[in-house]
Design a protein around this motif. Structure first.
Motif, PDB file in Angstrom:
ATOM      1  N   GLU A 157       0.840  -1.200   0.000  1.00 46.79           N
ATOM      2  CA  GLU A 157       0.000   0.000   0.000  1.00 46.79           C
ATOM      3  C   GLU A 157       0.870   1.243   0.000  1.00 46.79           C
ATOM      4  N   LEU A 158       0.485   2.201  -0.847  1.00 48.83           N
ATOM      5  CA  LEU A 158       1.200   3.475  -0.926  1.00 48.83           C
ATOM      6  C   LEU A 158       0.391   4.613  -0.331  1.00 48.83           C
ATOM      7  N   ILE A 159      -0.931   4.555  -0.479  1.00 46.74           N
ATOM      8  CA  ILE A 159      -1.788   5.653  -0.027  1.00 46.74           C
ATOM      9  C   ILE A 159      -3.211   5.123   0.076  1.00 46.74           C
ATOM     10  N   ARG A 160      -4.034   5.767   0.899  1.00 41.35           N
ATOM     11  CA  ARG A 160      -5.456   5.413   0.992  1.00 41.35           C
ATOM     12  C   ARG A 160      -6.269   6.578   0.433  1.00 41.35           C
ATOM     13  N   LEU A 261     -10.184   3.369   0.137  1.00 35.50           N
ATOM     14  CA  LEU A 261      -9.596   2.259  -0.611  1.00 35.50           C
ATOM     15  C   LEU A 261      -8.083   2.404  -0.666  1.00 35.50           C
ATOM     16  N   SER A 262      -7.434   1.265  -0.655  1.00 37.95           N
ATOM     17  CA  SER A 262      -5.982   1.224  -0.703  1.00 37.95           C
ATOM     18  C   SER A 262      -5.500   1.325  -2.144  1.00 37.95           C
ATOM     19  N   PHE A 263      -4.473   2.136  -2.348  1.00 40.74           N
ATOM     20  CA  PHE A 263      -3.813   2.226  -3.648  1.00 40.74           C
ATOM     21  C   PHE A 263      -2.361   1.832  -3.447  1.00 40.74           C
ATOM     22  N   GLY A 264      -1.840   0.985  -4.339  1.00 38.02           N
ATOM     23  CA  GLY A 264      -0.471   0.547  -4.117  1.00 38.02           C
ATOM     24  C   GLY A 264       0.170  -0.096  -5.327  1.00 38.02           C
ATOM     25  N   ALA A 265       1.298  -0.734  -5.071  1.00 40.96           N
ATOM     26  CA  ALA A 265       2.102  -1.374  -6.103  1.00 40.96           C
ATOM     27  C   ALA A 265       1.934  -2.883  -6.040  1.00 40.96           C
ATOM     28  N   LEU A 266       2.020  -3.525  -7.206  1.00 45.33           N
ATOM     29  CA  LEU A 266       1.895  -4.970  -7.333  1.00 45.33           C
ATOM     30  C   LEU A 266       3.084  -5.504  -8.108  1.00 45.33           C
ATOM     31  N   TRP A 267       3.600  -6.635  -7.679  1.00 40.29           N
ATOM     32  CA  TRP A 267       4.663  -7.295  -8.427  1.00 40.29           C
ATOM     33  C   TRP A 267       4.671  -8.771  -8.042  1.00 40.29           C
TER      34      TRP A 267
END
Length: 290
Positions: A157-160, A261-267
């Protein structure tokens, strides 16, 4: 011997077990599938390659790992060489609002930090990004996140982001409760595709409150949600993105008791050093936006 079975054994031996191997694999595969295929490899060879509990390679397993390790361990470097310096190229996927409002600044930071940095860019939300990651077509994605990710997909998660309702200023509405407290909501609801995480989370929150308000219009982007609201076609469901301004004719009504809602990175697997740098820059930018 089946080369795919050897690859799976390489990851199991390298990471010390099936569960750790499943998390490190560069493509999606479940633990039971790995175990079943390792058993097939052992049956084909007529030997046991490792003790299960606690994990320990047998003599035969160590000999096989030593033999195949230089090949599988060197594939990443060879891939970079064949791509002509791929260690400075990052394959990214993100939704259109991210591509428009945040990626240009993030990519500019990467160029300042990594000499010769270049990238490719694909469109996608979480489910599409996970598919691209599983197919090894991208290295990292940026997306609004659901509570759970697919197997072998890592997320940070990077930001909500707060959930809001968009209405026209001339509607006279000043708070979301004026809509949600109606016995029967007749105002058309404009949302993203119902499979997207935002409308799914919104509908779940409505059900928890005993409310029903189904979408009337499903559109392809948050920009289109804003456009249809501005044209007077209904109320729009959106996320309040930092630094994204609404038209003068549209205003946002906070849904204060609805979860952000959670915003983030996926890998998937282990990020390359370049991917780690990108993630660090994305984390720093998100902190500034907050």
């Amino acid at each position: 011997m089946n080369v795919h079975h050897l690859e799976l054994f390489y990851y199991v031996a390298r990471h010390g077990g099936v569960s750790a191997a499943a998390r490190a694999m560069p493509y999606g595969i479940q633990q039971p599938a790995i175990s079943a295929q390792i058993l097939q490899l052992e049956d084909a060879l007529g030997v046991t390659l490792y003790q299960r509990r606690p994990f320990q390679l047998t003599r035969e397993g160590q000999a096989l790992y030593d033999f195949i390790s230089p090949f599988f361990g060197g594939l990443g470097e060879m891939s970079d060489r064949l791509r002509g310096g791929g260690e400075k190229r990052l394959r990214i996927a993100a939704a259109e609002v991210v591509q428009r409002d945040y990626l240009p600044e993030l990519l500019a930071r990467m160029r300042r930090r990594v000499k010769g940095f270049h990238f490719t860019l694909a469109h996608g939300r979480q489910q599409e990004i996970e598919t691209l990651l599983a197919a090894q077509e991208i290295d990292i994605g940026l997306s609004t996140l659901m509570e759970k990710t697919a197997a072998n997909i890592e997320a940070r998660e990077l930001i909500r982001l707060p959930v809001v309702l968009l209405v026209t200023r001339q509607s006279g509405l000043v708070k979301a409760a004026q809509i949600l407290e109606q016995d029967r909501i007749d105002l058309p609801l404009v949302t993203l595709d119902s499979r997207d995480v935002l409308p799914r989370a919104f509908q779940s929150a409505l059900r928890q409150r005993g409310l029903e308000w189904m979408p009337s219009l499903e559109v392809g982007s948050l920009d289109l949600v804003v456009r249809y609201v501005a044209e007077g076609f209904g109320a729009g469901l959106a996320l309040r993105h930092p630094r994204v301004d609404l038209p003068d004719t549209v205003k946002a009504l906070p849904l204060e008791d609805f979860p952000a809602l959670s915003f983030g990175a996926l890998w998937t697997g282990r990020l390359s050093p370049l991917g780690e740098t990108f993630l660090a820059e994305a984390t720093a930018l998100a902190a500034e936006l907050m």
